[in-house]
Scaffold this active site. Structure first.
Site, PDB file in Angstrom:
ATOM      1  N   ARG A  91       0.840  -1.207   0.000  1.00  0.00           N
ATOM      2  CA  ARG A  91       0.000   0.000   0.000  1.00  0.00           C
ATOM      3  C   ARG A  91       0.869   1.249   0.000  1.00  0.00           C
ATOM      4  O   ARG A  91       0.541   2.258  -0.610  1.00  0.00           O
ATOM      5  CB  ARG A  91      -0.916  -0.019   1.220  1.00  0.00           C
ATOM      6  CG  ARG A  91      -1.927  -1.166   1.186  1.00  0.00           C
ATOM      7  CD  ARG A  91      -2.695  -1.251   2.483  1.00  0.00           C
ATOM      8  NE  ARG A  91      -3.701  -2.303   2.483  1.00  0.00           N
ATOM      9  CZ  ARG A  91      -3.505  -3.531   2.953  1.00  0.00           C
ATOM     10  NH1 ARG A  91      -2.329  -3.871   3.444  1.00  0.00           N
ATOM     11  NH2 ARG A  91      -4.478  -4.417   2.929  1.00  0.00           N
ATOM     12  N   THR A 122      -8.750   5.501   0.060  1.00  0.00           N
ATOM     13  CA  THR A 122      -7.628   5.231  -0.857  1.00  0.00           C
ATOM     14  C   THR A 122      -6.349   4.953  -0.071  1.00  0.00           C
ATOM     15  O   THR A 122      -6.100   5.579   0.965  1.00  0.00           O
ATOM     16  CB  THR A 122      -7.426   6.462  -1.781  1.00  0.00           C
ATOM     17  OG1 THR A 122      -8.662   6.738  -2.430  1.00  0.00           O
ATOM     18  CG2 THR A 122      -6.357   6.207  -2.827  1.00  0.00           C
ATOM     19  N   ASP A 126      -3.787   5.769   5.870  1.00  0.00           N
ATOM     20  CA  ASP A 126      -3.431   6.623   7.017  1.00  0.00           C
ATOM     21  C   ASP A 126      -2.691   7.876   6.531  1.00  0.00           C
ATOM     22  O   ASP A 126      -2.895   8.971   7.045  1.00  0.00           O
ATOM     23  CB  ASP A 126      -2.567   5.847   8.011  1.00  0.00           C
ATOM     24  CG  ASP A 126      -3.244   4.553   8.423  1.00  0.00           C
ATOM     25  OD1 ASP A 126      -4.240   4.617   9.157  1.00  0.00           O
ATOM     26  OD2 ASP A 126      -2.796   3.467   7.985  1.00  0.00           O
ATOM     27  N   ASP A 151      -9.596  -4.521   8.479  1.00  0.00           N
ATOM     28  CA  ASP A 151      -8.702  -5.504   9.093  1.00  0.00           C
ATOM     29  C   ASP A 151      -9.345  -6.066  10.372  1.00  0.00           C
ATOM     30  O   ASP A 151      -9.254  -7.254  10.666  1.00  0.00           O
ATOM     31  CB  ASP A 151      -7.362  -4.843   9.442  1.00  0.00           C
ATOM     32  CG  ASP A 151      -6.905  -3.934   8.321  1.00  0.00           C
ATOM     33  OD1 ASP A 151      -5.967  -4.269   7.615  1.00  0.00           O
ATOM     34  OD2 ASP A 151      -7.549  -2.870   8.137  1.00  0.00           O
ATOM     35  N   THR A 152      -9.997  -5.170  11.118  1.00  0.00           N
ATOM     36  CA  THR A 152     -10.681  -5.594  12.339  1.00  0.00           C
ATOM     37  C   THR A 152     -11.822  -6.557  11.992  1.00  0.00           C
ATOM     38  O   THR A 152     -12.006  -7.582  12.663  1.00  0.00           O
ATOM     39  CB  THR A 152     -11.185  -4.348  13.103  1.00  0.00           C
ATOM     40  OG1 THR A 152     -10.041  -3.654  13.614  1.00  0.00           O
ATOM     41  CG2 THR A 152     -12.110  -4.700  14.247  1.00  0.00           C
ATOM     42  N   ARG A 154     -11.933  -8.427   9.377  1.00  0.00           N
ATOM     43  CA  ARG A 154     -11.305  -9.685   8.915  1.00  0.00           C
ATOM     44  C   ARG A 154     -10.869 -10.519  10.112  1.00  0.00           C
ATOM     45  O   ARG A 154     -11.002 -11.742  10.118  1.00  0.00           O
ATOM     46  CB  ARG A 154     -10.091  -9.364   8.027  1.00  0.00           C
ATOM     47  CG  ARG A 154     -10.460  -8.927   6.633  1.00  0.00           C
ATOM     48  CD  ARG A 154      -9.249  -8.481   5.834  1.00  0.00           C
ATOM     49  NE  ARG A 154      -9.608  -8.210   4.445  1.00  0.00           N
ATOM     50  CZ  ARG A 154      -8.956  -7.384   3.644  1.00  0.00           C
ATOM     51  NH1 ARG A 154      -7.877  -6.728   4.082  1.00  0.00           N
ATOM     52  NH2 ARG A 154      -9.341  -7.202   2.393  1.00  0.00           N
ATOM     53  N   HIS A 178      -2.954   0.705   8.372  1.00  0.00           N
ATOM     54  CA  HIS A 178      -3.679  -0.253   7.533  1.00  0.00           C
ATOM     55  C   HIS A 178      -2.649  -0.736   6.510  1.00  0.00           C
ATOM     56  O   HIS A 178      -2.476  -0.157   5.446  1.00  0.00           O
ATOM     57  CB  HIS A 178      -4.865   0.428   6.844  1.00  0.00           C
ATOM     58  CG  HIS A 178      -5.472  -0.410   5.752  1.00  0.00           C
ATOM     59  ND1 HIS A 178      -5.994  -1.668   5.970  1.00  0.00           N
ATOM     60  CD2 HIS A 178      -5.627  -0.174   4.423  1.00  0.00           C
ATOM     61  CE1 HIS A 178      -6.435  -2.160   4.833  1.00  0.00           C
ATOM     62  NE2 HIS A 178      -6.222  -1.287   3.878  1.00  0.00           N
TER      63      HIS A 178
HETATM   64  P1  NAD Z   1     -10.008   1.300  -9.219  1.00  0.00           P
HETATM   65  O1  NAD Z   1      -8.834   1.475 -10.131  1.00  0.00           O
HETATM   66  O2  NAD Z   1     -11.011   0.266  -9.536  1.00  0.00           O
HETATM   67  O3  NAD Z   1     -10.778   2.692  -9.102  1.00  0.00           O
HETATM   68  C1  NAD Z   1     -10.149   3.903  -8.920  1.00  0.00           C
HETATM   69  C2  NAD Z   1     -11.017   4.962  -9.570  1.00  0.00           C
HETATM   70  O4  NAD Z   1     -10.472   6.246  -9.277  1.00  0.00           O
HETATM   71  C3  NAD Z   1     -11.076   4.841 -11.111  1.00  0.00           C
HETATM   72  O5  NAD Z   1     -12.423   4.731 -11.535  1.00  0.00           O
HETATM   73  C4  NAD Z   1     -10.411   6.126 -11.593  1.00  0.00           C
HETATM   74  O6  NAD Z   1     -10.959   6.624 -12.802  1.00  0.00           O
HETATM   75  C5  NAD Z   1     -10.693   7.049 -10.420  1.00  0.00           C
HETATM   76  N1  NAD Z   1      -9.812   8.219 -10.367  1.00  0.00           N
HETATM   77  C6  NAD Z   1      -8.461   8.260 -10.484  1.00  0.00           C
HETATM   78  N2  NAD Z   1      -8.034   9.538 -10.376  1.00  0.00           N
HETATM   79  C7  NAD Z   1      -9.132  10.308 -10.158  1.00  0.00           C
HETATM   80  C8  NAD Z   1      -9.339  11.687  -9.962  1.00  0.00           C
HETATM   81  N3  NAD Z   1      -8.329  12.554  -9.965  1.00  0.00           N
HETATM   82  N4  NAD Z   1     -10.589  12.114  -9.777  1.00  0.00           N
HETATM   83  C9  NAD Z   1     -11.634  11.265  -9.797  1.00  0.00           C
HETATM   84  N5  NAD Z   1     -11.495   9.938  -9.969  1.00  0.00           N
HETATM   85  C10 NAD Z   1     -10.260   9.470 -10.161  1.00  0.00           C
HETATM   86  O7  NAD Z   1      -9.402   1.086  -7.774  1.00  0.00           O
HETATM   87  P2  NAD Z   1     -10.156   0.438  -6.506  1.00  0.00           P
HETATM   88  O8  NAD Z   1      -9.925  -1.028  -6.500  1.00  0.00           O
HETATM   89  O9  NAD Z   1     -11.536   0.970  -6.449  1.00  0.00           O
HETATM   90  O10 NAD Z   1      -9.268   1.036  -5.312  1.00  0.00           O
HETATM   91  C11 NAD Z   1      -9.339   2.419  -4.995  1.00  0.00           C
HETATM   92  C12 NAD Z   1      -8.420   2.703  -3.802  1.00  0.00           C
HETATM   93  O11 NAD Z   1      -8.974   2.077  -2.649  1.00  0.00           O
HETATM   94  C13 NAD Z   1      -7.005   2.118  -3.964  1.00  0.00           C
HETATM   95  O12 NAD Z   1      -6.059   3.045  -3.478  1.00  0.00           O
HETATM   96  C14 NAD Z   1      -7.038   0.875  -3.097  1.00  0.00           C
HETATM   97  O13 NAD Z   1      -5.757   0.496  -2.642  1.00  0.00           O
HETATM   98  C15 NAD Z   1      -7.938   1.359  -1.981  1.00  0.00           C
HETATM   99  N6  NAD Z   1      -8.495   0.313  -1.115  1.00  0.00           N
HETATM  100  C16 NAD Z   1      -8.560   0.588   0.201  1.00  0.00           C
HETATM  101  C17 NAD Z   1      -9.037  -0.354   1.083  1.00  0.00           C
HETATM  102  C18 NAD Z   1      -9.068  -0.021   2.558  1.00  0.00           C
HETATM  103  O14 NAD Z   1      -9.264  -0.906   3.412  1.00  0.00           O
HETATM  104  N7  NAD Z   1      -8.886   1.242   2.909  1.00  0.00           N
HETATM  105  C19 NAD Z   1      -9.488  -1.599   0.618  1.00  0.00           C
HETATM  106  C20 NAD Z   1      -9.449  -1.845  -0.755  1.00  0.00           C
HETATM  107  C21 NAD Z   1      -8.937  -0.874  -1.629  1.00  0.00           C
END
Ligand code: NAD
Length: 318
Positions: A91, A122, A126, A151-152, A154, A178
């Site tokens: 990450r 995203t 953190d 994570d919690t 899970r 995370h």
């Molecule tokens: P994804 O690629 O499917 O979707 C990302 C989206 O963001 C795309 O549709 C893209 O067009 C859009 N995007 C990019 N730049 C942009 C901008 N400037 N303005 C508007 N939209 C924009 O990715 P995903 O699988 O949905 O993952 C998204 C994020 O969530 C990743 O960073 C991923 O690591 C994170 N994530 C976090 C957790 C968590 O527990 N916090 C869990 C899973 C995924």
């Protein structure tokens, strides 16, 4: 009298953002749902698809593809935009590219006088929650990262499988980053109020303390395994985000493990990290400080250092 309508704006309707929107619709959370994505067709397609489910939804909702102007009247802006991990990527590897994306997004939201609560999902979450707080100037309690909420969940699932018990009766936290440095708080893990250690002791013939760390490893490494198999993890986090949204909009004062601003809590200052916190309509009402064992304390400090170092690498004035 003006009708009060709860509006949620989702920025980034990829795997996570669209699953979250679907979860909100299915659970009847929020009255207005605005989808924004750089890829306008994706957001528009999601809006059309979700609207076709309205006849089956538990409550009415207005859903549209919006623009940053819609943030003006939003109660919550949820950011799920940005790059996802590629197989083998951590990450933290996403910090540079996603902080650049966040600068644009957060500035665009604030240009429209947003006065609500930010939820950030995203990765690295953190770090990006801290960045959102800095770029936006919104009070720290109104910027919340999804932190270790997933994570919690899970961990509770894995423990429920191991002990053959309903996950809702298993209580245990993952705290810290995370990411790879996160840690389980075994000293406060319990099953219906009985500590996990005592529960194991009482059922020595069936369970063993030696199984706990491998259970944690399954939790910590879950995203890598899912990403290897299907490219992204999204349902679990989406449901966690819905849970958090409901806690805010319904003023639930619920305890969730989220990325919260630490101001002396757990011996840390000026950093966002995953900790148990009480969430209400005003955002983070209170951080719960657990009494950690010495070993847990050490692991937490090491995890906080990982977050701090990454923030410093992308945000030098920190
Ligand atoms: P994804 O690629 O499917 O979707 C990302 C989206 O963001 C795309 O549709 C893209 O067009 C859009 N995007 C990019 N730049 C942009 C901008 N400037 N303005 C508007 N939209 C924009 O990715 P995903 O699988 O949905 O993952 C998204 C994020 O969530 C990743 O960073 C991923 O690591 C994170 N994530 C976090 C957790 C968590 O527990 N916090 C869990 C899973 C995924």
């Amino acid at each position: 009298m003006n009708e009060v309508r709860n509006r949620v704006v989702v920025i980034g309707t990829g795997a996570v953002g669209s699953s979250y929107a679907y979860g909100l619709l299915n659970q009847g959370v929020a009255d207005e749902l605005v989808l924004i994505d750089l890829n306008e067709d994706k957001a528009e397609g999601d809006v059309m698809d979700l609207n076709h489910g309205l006849a089956f939804a538990p409550s009415a909702k207005k859903i549209w593809r919006g623009s940053y102007k819609d943030c003006k009247d939003a109660d919550i802006v949820v950011i799920t935009a940005g790059a996802n991990q590629m197989p083998g990527e951590t990450r933290l590897d996403l910090a540079d590219k996603n902080s650049a994306v966040f600068r644009k997004i957060v500035n665009a939201v604030m240009e429209h006088s947003f006065d609500g609560i930010f939820i950030v999902a995203t990765n690295p979450v953190d770090v990006l929650t801290y960045v959102t707080w800095k770029y936006s100037g919104v009070p720290k309690e109104r910027v919340i990262g999804s932190g270790t909420i997933l994570d919690t969940a899970r961990l509770r699932f894995q423990l429920s499988e191991y002990f053959d018990m309903d996950a809702r009766n298993v209580h245990a936290y993952i705290i810290g980053e995370h990411g790879d440095s996160e840690l389980p708080v075994w000293s406060h893990a319990n099953i219906g109020g009985i500590s996990v250690h005592r529960y194991i002791e009482r059922h020595k013939n069936k369970y063993s303390e030696d199984d706990l760390e491998p259970i944690f490893h399954k939790v910590r490494d879950a995203a890598y395994h899912i990403i290897e198999k299907k490219g992204a993890t999204h349902y679990g986090i989406a449901m966690g985000l819905v849970r958090l949204t409901r806690a805010i909009l319904h003023n639930e004062n619920s305890l969730v493990t989220v990325s919260a601003y630490l101001d002396g809590h757990y011996g840390q200052t000026d950093i966002y990290a995953g900790v148990p916190a009480v969430v209400s309509r005003k955002g983070i009402r209170e951080i719960i400080e657990l009494n950690l064992t010495e070993a847990e304390e050490e692991r937490f400090q090491a995890s906080a250092a990982v977050i701090r170092n990454t923030v410093e690498s992308i945000y030098p004035s920190h």
